[in-house]
Design a protein around this motif. Structure first.
Motif, PDB file in Angstrom:
ATOM      1  N   GLU A 104       0.837  -1.195   0.000  1.00  0.00           N
ATOM      2  CA  GLU A 104       0.000   0.000   0.000  1.00  0.00           C
ATOM      3  C   GLU A 104       0.879   1.254   0.000  1.00  0.00           C
ATOM      4  O   GLU A 104       1.956   1.263   0.602  1.00  0.00           O
ATOM      5  CB  GLU A 104      -0.902   0.022   1.230  1.00  0.00           C
ATOM      6  N   THR A 105       0.395   2.304  -0.654  1.00  0.00           N
ATOM      7  CA  THR A 105       1.156   3.545  -0.690  1.00  0.00           C
ATOM      8  C   THR A 105       1.232   4.178   0.695  1.00  0.00           C
ATOM      9  O   THR A 105       0.298   4.082   1.498  1.00  0.00           O
ATOM     10  CB  THR A 105       0.528   4.546  -1.669  1.00  0.00           C
ATOM     11  N   VAL A 106       2.352   4.828   0.984  1.00  0.00           N
ATOM     12  CA  VAL A 106       2.597   5.462   2.277  1.00  0.00           C
ATOM     13  C   VAL A 106       2.937   6.927   2.039  1.00  0.00           C
ATOM     14  O   VAL A 106       3.822   7.248   1.241  1.00  0.00           O
ATOM     15  CB  VAL A 106       3.743   4.768   3.041  1.00  0.00           C
ATOM     16  N   GLU A 107       2.228   7.814   2.741  1.00  0.00           N
ATOM     17  CA  GLU A 107       2.389   9.258   2.553  1.00  0.00           C
ATOM     18  C   GLU A 107       3.243   9.844   3.673  1.00  0.00           C
ATOM     19  O   GLU A 107       2.951   9.647   4.853  1.00  0.00           O
ATOM     20  CB  GLU A 107       1.018   9.929   2.567  1.00  0.00           C
ATOM     21  N   PRO A 108       4.332  10.588   3.341  1.00  0.00           N
ATOM     22  CA  PRO A 108       5.088  11.292   4.378  1.00  0.00           C
ATOM     23  C   PRO A 108       4.382  12.587   4.774  1.00  0.00           C
ATOM     24  O   PRO A 108       4.004  13.391   3.911  1.00  0.00           O
ATOM     25  CB  PRO A 108       6.424  11.587   3.708  1.00  0.00           C
ATOM     26  N   ILE A 109       4.183  12.783   6.081  1.00  0.00           N
ATOM     27  CA  ILE A 109       3.619  14.029   6.619  1.00  0.00           C
ATOM     28  C   ILE A 109       4.712  14.655   7.477  1.00  0.00           C
ATOM     29  O   ILE A 109       4.936  14.241   8.620  1.00  0.00           O
ATOM     30  CB  ILE A 109       2.353  13.771   7.461  1.00  0.00           C
ATOM     31  N   VAL A 110       5.396  15.629   6.944  1.00  0.00           N
ATOM     32  CA  VAL A 110       6.604  16.174   7.561  1.00  0.00           C
ATOM     33  C   VAL A 110       6.388  17.633   7.941  1.00  0.00           C
ATOM     34  O   VAL A 110       5.867  18.420   7.140  1.00  0.00           O
ATOM     35  CB  VAL A 110       7.801  16.048   6.602  1.00  0.00           C
ATOM     36  N   ALA A 111       6.777  17.997   9.160  1.00  0.00           N
ATOM     37  CA  ALA A 111       6.872  19.394   9.574  1.00  0.00           C
ATOM     38  C   ALA A 111       8.335  19.664   9.916  1.00  0.00           C
ATOM     39  O   ALA A 111       8.890  19.034  10.811  1.00  0.00           O
ATOM     40  CB  ALA A 111       5.987  19.671  10.785  1.00  0.00           C
ATOM     41  N   PHE A 112       8.970  20.546   9.195  1.00  0.00           N
ATOM     42  CA  PHE A 112      10.368  20.860   9.463  1.00  0.00           C
ATOM     43  C   PHE A 112      10.519  21.500  10.838  1.00  0.00           C
ATOM     44  O   PHE A 112       9.666  22.278  11.279  1.00  0.00           O
ATOM     45  CB  PHE A 112      10.933  21.807   8.407  1.00  0.00           C
ATOM     46  N   GLY A 113      11.636  21.175  11.516  1.00  0.00           N
ATOM     47  CA  GLY A 113      11.949  21.744  12.819  1.00  0.00           C
ATOM     48  C   GLY A 113      13.072  22.751  12.738  1.00  0.00           C
ATOM     49  O   GLY A 113      13.569  23.079  11.654  1.00  0.00           O
ATOM     50  N   ASN A 114      13.503  23.249  13.891  1.00  0.00           N
ATOM     51  CA  ASN A 114      14.544  24.274  13.917  1.00  0.00           C
ATOM     52  C   ASN A 114      15.865  23.771  13.352  1.00  0.00           C
ATOM     53  O   ASN A 114      16.583  24.504  12.671  1.00  0.00           O
ATOM     54  CB  ASN A 114      14.734  24.819  15.338  1.00  0.00           C
ATOM     55  N   HIS A 115      16.201  22.509  13.592  1.00  0.00           N
ATOM     56  CA  HIS A 115      17.452  21.988  13.036  1.00  0.00           C
ATOM     57  C   HIS A 115      17.371  21.830  11.524  1.00  0.00           C
ATOM     58  O   HIS A 115      18.393  21.923  10.841  1.00  0.00           O
ATOM     59  CB  HIS A 115      17.808  20.646  13.686  1.00  0.00           C
ATOM     60  N   ASP A 116      16.186  21.581  11.001  1.00  0.00           N
ATOM     61  CA  ASP A 116      16.028  21.465   9.554  1.00  0.00           C
ATOM     62  C   ASP A 116      16.163  22.824   8.867  1.00  0.00           C
ATOM     63  O   ASP A 116      16.639  22.910   7.733  1.00  0.00           O
ATOM     64  CB  ASP A 116      14.657  20.874   9.213  1.00  0.00           C
ATOM     65  N   TYR A 117      15.749  23.882   9.574  1.00  0.00           N
ATOM     66  CA  TYR A 117      15.755  25.213   8.988  1.00  0.00           C
ATOM     67  C   TYR A 117      16.978  26.034   9.372  1.00  0.00           C
ATOM     68  O   TYR A 117      17.049  27.217   9.098  1.00  0.00           O
ATOM     69  CB  TYR A 117      14.487  25.958   9.397  1.00  0.00           C
ATOM     70  N   HIS A 118      17.953  25.410  10.040  1.00  0.00           N
ATOM     71  CA  HIS A 118      19.174  26.119  10.412  1.00  0.00           C
ATOM     72  C   HIS A 118      20.370  25.211  10.150  1.00  0.00           C
ATOM     73  O   HIS A 118      20.455  24.116  10.698  1.00  0.00           O
ATOM     74  CB  HIS A 118      19.172  26.498  11.898  1.00  0.00           C
ATOM     75  N   ASP A 119      21.288  25.670   9.330  1.00  0.00           N
ATOM     76  CA  ASP A 119      22.502  24.875   9.125  1.00  0.00           C
ATOM     77  C   ASP A 119      23.485  25.167  10.255  1.00  0.00           C
ATOM     78  O   ASP A 119      23.228  25.990  11.126  1.00  0.00           O
ATOM     79  CB  ASP A 119      23.129  25.192   7.767  1.00  0.00           C
ATOM     80  N   ALA A 120      24.645  24.501  10.235  1.00  0.00           N
ATOM     81  CA  ALA A 120      25.586  24.587  11.359  1.00  0.00           C
ATOM     82  C   ALA A 120      26.059  26.025  11.591  1.00  0.00           C
ATOM     83  O   ALA A 120      26.114  26.505  12.720  1.00  0.00           O
ATOM     84  CB  ALA A 120      26.778  23.672  11.106  1.00  0.00           C
ATOM     85  N   SER A 121      26.372  26.756  10.513  1.00  0.00           N
ATOM     86  CA  SER A 121      26.842  28.128  10.681  1.00  0.00           C
ATOM     87  C   SER A 121      25.750  29.005  11.267  1.00  0.00           C
ATOM     88  O   SER A 121      25.997  29.859  12.117  1.00  0.00           O
ATOM     89  CB  SER A 121      27.284  28.697   9.322  1.00  0.00           C
ATOM     90  N   TYR A 122      24.528  28.771  10.846  1.00  0.00           N
ATOM     91  CA  TYR A 122      23.403  29.570  11.331  1.00  0.00           C
ATOM     92  C   TYR A 122      23.176  29.319  12.821  1.00  0.00           C
ATOM     93  O   TYR A 122      22.913  30.234  13.586  1.00  0.00           O
ATOM     94  CB  TYR A 122      22.161  29.200  10.527  1.00  0.00           C
ATOM     95  N   LEU A 123      23.304  28.073  13.225  1.00  0.00           N
ATOM     96  CA  LEU A 123      23.130  27.737  14.633  1.00  0.00           C
ATOM     97  C   LEU A 123      24.162  28.446  15.500  1.00  0.00           C
ATOM     98  O   LEU A 123      23.886  28.832  16.626  1.00  0.00           O
ATOM     99  CB  LEU A 123      23.243  26.227  14.839  1.00  0.00           C
ATOM    100  N   LYS A 124      25.350  28.616  14.972  1.00  0.00           N
ATOM    101  CA  LYS A 124      26.425  29.252  15.730  1.00  0.00           C
ATOM    102  C   LYS A 124      26.449  30.762  15.532  1.00  0.00           C
ATOM    103  O   LYS A 124      27.392  31.429  15.943  1.00  0.00           O
ATOM    104  CB  LYS A 124      27.763  28.644  15.308  1.00  0.00           C
ATOM    105  N   ALA A 125      25.423  31.305  14.877  1.00  0.00           N
ATOM    106  CA  ALA A 125      25.293  32.737  14.658  1.00  0.00           C
ATOM    107  C   ALA A 125      26.454  33.306  13.847  1.00  0.00           C
ATOM    108  O   ALA A 125      26.850  34.459  14.004  1.00  0.00           O
ATOM    109  CB  ALA A 125      25.160  33.473  15.985  1.00  0.00           C
ATOM    110  N   LYS A 126      26.999  32.501  12.939  1.00  0.00           N
ATOM    111  CA  LYS A 126      28.053  32.971  12.041  1.00  0.00           C
ATOM    112  C   LYS A 126      27.418  33.447  10.740  1.00  0.00           C
ATOM    113  O   LYS A 126      26.281  33.111  10.429  1.00  0.00           O
ATOM    114  CB  LYS A 126      29.043  31.839  11.766  1.00  0.00           C
ATOM    115  N   PRO A 127      28.157  34.246   9.977  1.00  0.00           N
ATOM    116  CA  PRO A 127      27.618  34.682   8.681  1.00  0.00           C
ATOM    117  C   PRO A 127      27.260  33.478   7.807  1.00  0.00           C
ATOM    118  O   PRO A 127      27.925  32.449   7.825  1.00  0.00           O
ATOM    119  CB  PRO A 127      28.773  35.492   8.085  1.00  0.00           C
TER     120      PRO A 127
END
Length: 449
Positions: A86-109
């Protein structure tokens, strides 16, 4: 009582069965998706038709990490199908780690490389990787087998959500459960008021929808605690942590559970190990109820009893933790005793040595559904007049695991000798508490130091 007897619904077939997990935090190393692979494989065997992931799929939010997530997905659901075809549907809500890369997390440019690889800057490419469709917006709706899902990505579940729900109210059913997904717990719901909760605007918007079954993560607190389910106006359920679930966070010297994130001050004992379960759930939607089955993938076993929530959902703003509040208190096993020892220990967080009194006691046990021990209230009073001298709330070790494993871990509490008078007969009382705070019969011992 919301936790219903299994035979009450005998013969009723689910409309939809879907998997729930949160916070797998997959990194660039494909091996970091090991727990996620186990969870998705079980979902496939269970015959789920959708999988909810309530945020933090990735650790630093890159497309490389997301590819590892999707490799695990395709391994479990080849051609997007479960073990039953049977087909399976992904229901995804992005979180803070998904919307911030490593540099962003460390407040770097933010570098050009960040922009090239970050999900935050490549939402369409990321969404096509997950669903095969163009990015559908920060809030979107999906219908699977007659069940409506609504999901809101990180930072877009406040005023934007209120406006979106108002604009789409004609499309949102009111006569059956609607599954709503966001990363952060709605304020004041799962586990009470604490730091990782979302805003009052978010809460107010959801309160207009008593048929919403809200699923969230972010805290990594295990839903083995029965107060992971809140029913004060809608249903709010913590998903736990797929990569590892911890215990409720409060100061271990505190006399009560705090209502906000605690400030860590000097304490006479280190936090107990929560067990680190890898938690997921299978949720079944029936015509008359929603059922939650919780699972630990670290040991591949059930944790706790299934939870049945009758529909229309019961809501009680004064006693919203209906499952926890309706459970019996845990009790110590027959013959249990407190063992006292005078030892040197560590004063945290400085780790300076100090003389201490250690209390050890057997794990208290469930006496009915949803009544497992989560904490102990430990009190020291004067034996002569009963005046309380010091009180502490401590967690039961390994509490995120199945009770058969928790039961092997003794309870423990430490007091600094500076807290307890010498040469006076004292009384120690240890009361086991369930997730709702209901206490069983205490263990008592008199002693002098």
């Amino acid at each position: 009582m919301v936790a219903s007897p299994r035979n009450l619904f005998a013969g009723e077939s689910p409309i939809l069965k879907f998997g729930v997990l949160s916070d797998p935090h997959v990194r660039a190393d494909p091996m970091s998706a090991g727990a996620l692979r186990k969870e998705l494989a079980r979902f496939s065997r269970e015959g789920v038709r959708a999988v909810v992931i309530s945020g933090d799929l990735c650790e630093v939010g890159t497309l490389t990490e997301l590819k590892n997530v999707m490799d695990a997905w395709h391994e479990a659901f080849p051609d997007g199908r479960n073990a039953a075809g049977e087909t399976v549907e992904p229901i995804v809500a992005f979180g803070n780690h998904d919307y911030h890369d490593a540099s962003y997390l460390k407040a770097k440019p933010i570098s050009e490389e960040d922009r090239k690889l970050g999900i935050l800057f490549n939402k369409d490419a990321a969404w096509r990787m997950i669903t095969g469709r163009a990015f559908e917006g920060e809030i979107y709706r999906r219908d699977v087998a007659g069940v409506t899902f609504v999901a809101a990505h990180w930072t877009h579940f406040d005023q934007e959500l209120a406006d979106w729900l108002e604009a789409h109210k004609a499309e949102i059913p009111t006569d059956r459960p609607v599954i709503f997904v966001q990363h952060s717990h709605p304020r004041g719901t799962c586990f009470g008021k604490w730091y990782h909760a979302s805003t009052p605007v978010n809460f107010a918007a959801l309160m207009k929808h008593p048929n919403f079954f809200v699923i969230s993560g972010h805290s990594h607190i295990a839903n083995t605690y029965e107060d992971a389910i809140w029913q004060g106006g809608f249903v709010s359920m913590a998903a736990g942590g797929a990569s590892g679930s911890g215990g409720r966070r409060y100061e271990y010297n505190a006399p009560v559970r705090p209502t906000e994130w605690p400030k860590v001050g000097p304490r006479h004992m280190t936090p107990a190990s929560s067990g680190g379960a890898q938690i997921s759930s299978v949720v079944s939607v029936y015509p008359s109820r929603v059922t939650v089955c919780r699972w630990d993938h670290r040991y591949d076993e059930h944790v706790g009893e299934d939870i049945d929530l009758a529909f229309p959902f019961r809501h009680d703003p004064q006693h919203p933790y209906v499952v926890a509040d309706g459970a019996a208190a845990p009790e110590f096993p027959a013959g249990a005793e407190i063992v006292l020892e005078e030892k040197n220990g560590l004063l945290m967080p400085d780790k300076t040595r100090e003389p201490q009194v250690h209390l050890t006691f057997p794990c208290a046990l469930s006496v009915g559904p949803h009544s497992r021990v989560t904490d102990y209230r430990v009190e020291i009073s004067r034996a002569a007049d009963g005046v309380k001298l010091v009180e502490r709330l401590v967690v039961q070790g390994d509490v995120t695991l199945a009770e058969k494993r928790t039961a092997k871990t003794p309870g423990f509490c430490a007091f600094g000798r500076s807290e307890i008078p010498s040469g006076v007969k004292l009384r120690a009382a240890v009361t086991p508490l369930n997730a709702g705070g209901r206490g069983g019969k205490p263990l008592v011992r008199e002693f002098t130091v």
